[in-house]
Design an enzyme around this catalytic site. Structure first.
Site, PDB file in Angstrom:
ATOM      1  N   GLU A  12      40.212  28.947  39.160  1.00  0.00           N
ATOM      2  CA  GLU A  12      40.104  30.291  39.741  1.00  0.00           C
ATOM      3  C   GLU A  12      40.430  31.339  38.700  1.00  0.00           C
ATOM      4  O   GLU A  12      41.073  31.042  37.682  1.00  0.00           O
ATOM      5  CB  GLU A  12      41.051  30.420  40.944  1.00  0.00           C
ATOM      6  CG  GLU A  12      42.489  30.048  40.629  1.00  0.00           C
ATOM      7  CD  GLU A  12      43.315  29.781  41.878  1.00  0.00           C
ATOM      8  OE1 GLU A  12      44.332  30.490  42.073  1.00  0.00           O
ATOM      9  OE2 GLU A  12      42.968  28.883  42.664  1.00  0.00           O
TER      10      GLU A  12
ATOM     11  N   SER B 118      56.592  31.326  38.149  1.00  0.00           N
ATOM     12  CA  SER B 118      55.502  31.627  37.227  1.00  0.00           C
ATOM     13  C   SER B 118      54.780  30.346  36.834  1.00  0.00           C
ATOM     14  O   SER B 118      55.295  29.234  37.025  1.00  0.00           O
ATOM     15  CB  SER B 118      56.046  32.320  35.979  1.00  0.00           C
ATOM     16  OG  SER B 118      57.009  31.486  35.339  1.00  0.00           O
TER      17      SER B 118
ATOM     18  N   ASP C 113      29.334  54.187  58.555  1.00  0.00           N
ATOM     19  CA  ASP C 113      30.677  54.764  58.519  1.00  0.00           C
ATOM     20  C   ASP C 113      30.916  55.721  59.687  1.00  0.00           C
ATOM     21  O   ASP C 113      32.026  55.793  60.233  1.00  0.00           O
ATOM     22  CB  ASP C 113      30.898  55.508  57.205  1.00  0.00           C
ATOM     23  CG  ASP C 113      30.959  54.563  56.011  1.00  0.00           C
ATOM     24  OD1 ASP C 113      31.017  53.335  56.232  1.00  0.00           O
ATOM     25  OD2 ASP C 113      30.926  55.048  54.867  1.00  0.00           O
ATOM     26  N   ALA C 114      29.870  56.467  60.070  1.00  0.00           N
ATOM     27  CA  ALA C 114      30.030  57.450  61.143  1.00  0.00           C
ATOM     28  C   ALA C 114      30.406  56.775  62.458  1.00  0.00           C
ATOM     29  O   ALA C 114      31.205  57.312  63.237  1.00  0.00           O
ATOM     30  CB  ALA C 114      28.738  58.245  61.315  1.00  0.00           C
TER      31      ALA C 114
ATOM     32  N   TYR D 235      32.035  53.856  62.757  1.00  0.00           N
ATOM     33  CA  TYR D 235      33.433  53.423  62.620  1.00  0.00           C
ATOM     34  C   TYR D 235      34.362  54.610  62.884  1.00  0.00           C
ATOM     35  O   TYR D 235      35.345  54.492  63.625  1.00  0.00           O
ATOM     36  CB  TYR D 235      33.683  52.863  61.225  1.00  0.00           C
ATOM     37  CG  TYR D 235      35.111  52.383  61.020  1.00  0.00           C
ATOM     38  CD1 TYR D 235      35.455  51.051  61.232  1.00  0.00           C
ATOM     39  CD2 TYR D 235      36.115  53.274  60.627  1.00  0.00           C
ATOM     40  CE1 TYR D 235      36.764  50.612  61.067  1.00  0.00           C
ATOM     41  CE2 TYR D 235      37.424  52.846  60.464  1.00  0.00           C
ATOM     42  CZ  TYR D 235      37.741  51.511  60.680  1.00  0.00           C
ATOM     43  OH  TYR D 235      39.037  51.090  60.527  1.00  0.00           O
TER      44      TYR D 235
ATOM     45  N   LYS E  81      42.322  34.394  36.783  1.00  0.00           N
ATOM     46  CA  LYS E  81      43.718  34.858  36.700  1.00  0.00           C
ATOM     47  C   LYS E  81      43.690  36.385  36.729  1.00  0.00           C
ATOM     48  O   LYS E  81      43.366  37.035  35.740  1.00  0.00           O
ATOM     49  CB  LYS E  81      44.382  34.368  35.418  1.00  0.00           C
ATOM     50  CG  LYS E  81      45.853  34.768  35.313  1.00  0.00           C
ATOM     51  CD  LYS E  81      46.485  34.254  34.037  1.00  0.00           C
ATOM     52  CE  LYS E  81      47.954  34.638  33.978  1.00  0.00           C
ATOM     53  NZ  LYS E  81      48.179  36.104  34.001  1.00  0.00           N
TER      54      LYS E  81
ATOM     55  N   LYS F 240      44.417  31.334  28.969  1.00  0.00           N
ATOM     56  CA  LYS F 240      44.125  32.712  28.559  1.00  0.00           C
ATOM     57  C   LYS F 240      42.782  32.827  27.822  1.00  0.00           C
ATOM     58  O   LYS F 240      42.227  31.832  27.336  1.00  0.00           O
ATOM     59  CB  LYS F 240      45.238  33.236  27.656  1.00  0.00           C
ATOM     60  CG  LYS F 240      46.562  33.451  28.353  1.00  0.00           C
ATOM     61  CD  LYS F 240      46.587  34.805  29.040  1.00  0.00           C
ATOM     62  CE  LYS F 240      48.013  35.207  29.390  1.00  0.00           C
ATOM     63  NZ  LYS F 240      48.097  36.588  29.862  1.00  0.00           N
TER      64      LYS F 240
ATOM     65  N   LYS G 214      44.525  24.274  38.793  1.00  0.00           N
ATOM     66  CA  LYS G 214      45.532  23.642  39.641  1.00  0.00           C
ATOM     67  C   LYS G 214      45.020  22.279  40.074  1.00  0.00           C
ATOM     68  O   LYS G 214      43.845  22.155  40.456  1.00  0.00           O
ATOM     69  CB  LYS G 214      45.812  24.496  40.882  1.00  0.00           C
ATOM     70  CG  LYS G 214      46.358  25.884  40.575  1.00  0.00           C
ATOM     71  CD  LYS G 214      46.452  26.729  41.832  1.00  0.00           C
ATOM     72  CE  LYS G 214      46.931  28.135  41.507  1.00  0.00           C
ATOM     73  NZ  LYS G 214      46.914  29.017  42.706  1.00  0.00           N
TER      74      LYS G 214
ATOM     75  N   ARG H 218      56.992  40.107  43.622  1.00  0.00           N
ATOM     76  CA  ARG H 218      57.579  38.908  43.027  1.00  0.00           C
ATOM     77  C   ARG H 218      59.008  39.154  42.560  1.00  0.00           C
ATOM     78  O   ARG H 218      59.886  38.323  42.746  1.00  0.00           O
ATOM     79  CB  ARG H 218      56.728  38.443  41.827  1.00  0.00           C
ATOM     80  CG  ARG H 218      57.289  37.176  41.167  1.00  0.00           C
ATOM     81  CD  ARG H 218      56.746  36.998  39.751  1.00  0.00           C
ATOM     82  NE  ARG H 218      55.321  36.837  39.720  1.00  0.00           N
ATOM     83  CZ  ARG H 218      54.663  35.684  39.864  1.00  0.00           C
ATOM     84  NH1 ARG H 218      55.342  34.584  40.091  1.00  0.00           N
ATOM     85  NH2 ARG H 218      53.362  35.641  39.790  1.00  0.00           N
TER      86      ARG H 218
END
Length: 357
Positions: free
Chosen positions: A133, A96, A47-48, A50, A135, A337, A313, A156
């Site tokens: 995938e 949706s 981090d230092a 960066y 949700k 769900k 999908k 949205r």
């Protein structure tokens, strides 16, 4: 003619030109390091280092403000306070997905059966390939890039019209401000803004220590941060992003991408710098959909972020076009769900107050 003149040597860059070269190199380095840290979870520098390079870029930008570019890491936290959130009409509606309320294996089987029926497939025809995938339980977002640069981010809303929250989305370090060469001139990336559970708990702890308002759940905290008018406040919230689809995109005939499958689309988004959930995979037929639902459900409590189901999908984009839409929902996708999570609790105290009425 001066015989000592080297006709093949390039002239030394001027001070302004040299600064532009150095600033471009610093921006490239910082953007690469940020991608390694926030997207790949594999930082290559401490981090230092960066912070040191970041300060070096800030100094150069202060000396040459006309050379500051929108994709500079210093421009993620702009600090501007908006008067209000402007409406944005989506070029492609953010529709949706139908929710399958049957939380058992039969929910996945019913979806596969519907798709096969719509495609008029016989029982002995090959199984359909899907993409499965998580949700995410966050806030849907559309990111619009023009000629590789992030120009607008919108919620949205009602699916047709959302709100312009570009000033806040620019503070999310997982979201690239500039796309690599090869990205189409127009690209709208759809995805989910969320807040990891550990970061949500830490945020609430800070709020309690400062006497501020605590948040009910990570989704509410993320949604509230995205809709802040002050991007400085949003920058203090630990927001993250997952990409899962596209909106408007340059047509193939005009040099746009030629995707054959949804999985290929997601892998290309990943190669362009967008985070894609590691659980995303292809699944063949109902049997593998059921297995994915069970597998992710068993690991649900161990995930670093909240989900309330999984999404299936149809993988083939040609089959997606063939299936089309029913009302305002795609026939080729469904959200499956999980049962609601219930936990026993114990009341430890009650505060009683008497109001004016």
């Amino acid at each position: 003619m001066n015989e000592n003149l080297d006709l093949f040597s390039a002239p030394e860059p001027t001070g302004k030109a040299q600064a532009a070269i150095e600033m471009e190199a610093l921006r490239t380095r910082l953007n690469r390091w940020a991608h390694e840290y926030y997207v790949q979870d594999a930082p290559s520098v401490p981090d230092a280092e960066y912070d040191r390079v970041f300060r070096e870029l800030q100094v150069l930008e202060a000396e040459h403000p006309h050379l500051i570019t929108p994709d500079s890491p210093t421009q993620r936290v702009i600090g501007a306070v908006m008067e209000g959130l402007a409406p944005v009409r989506h070029a492609v509606p953010m529709l949706s997905i139908h929710t399958e309320t049957d939380t058992e294996a039969s929910g996945a089987e019913a979806f596969d059966a519907r798709v096969r029926r719509e495609l008029k497939l016989a029982p002995d025809d090959p199984p359909i390939e899907y993409v499965a995938e998580p949700k995410f339980d966050g806030l849907a977002m559309s990111l619009r890039y023009e000629h590789g640069k992030l120009v607008q981010a919108a919620t949205r809303g009602d699916g047709e019209v959302g709100e312009d929250v570009t000033h806040n989305i620019r503070t999310i370090r997982q979201i690239p401000l500039l796309l690599p060469a090869g990205a189409p001139p127009l690209l709208e990336v759809r995805g989910e803004v969320y807040m990891p559970r550990a970061d949500f708990d830490a945020l609430n702890e800070r709020q309690r220590e400062q006497g501020g308002k605590t948040f009910v759940n990570p989704r509410n905290a993320a949604a509230g941060a995205v809709r802040q008018l002050d991007s400085g406040i949003a920058a203090q919230r630990p927001l993250r992003f997952f990409a899962y689809g596209l909106g408007a995109v340059t047509p193939e005939a005009e040099g746009g991408p030629a995707f054959a499958t949804h999985f290929e689309l997601l892998q290309t988004l990943k190669s362009w710098g967008f985070p894609v959930a590691e659980q995303v995979q292809t699944a063949l037929g109902a049997t593998e959909l059921v297995a994915f639902h069970r597998q992710v459900g068993a690991r649900r409590d161990q995930l670093p972020y909240d989900i309330d189901g999984v999404v299936y999908k149809v993988n083939s984009l040609q089959l997606q076009r063939q299936l089309g839409f029913k009302t305002r929902e795609p026939r080729w996708a469904v959200a499956h769900k999980y049962p609601a999570q219930e936990m026993a609790t114990r009341i430890e105290g009650i505060d009683v107050q008497v109001g004016r009425t």
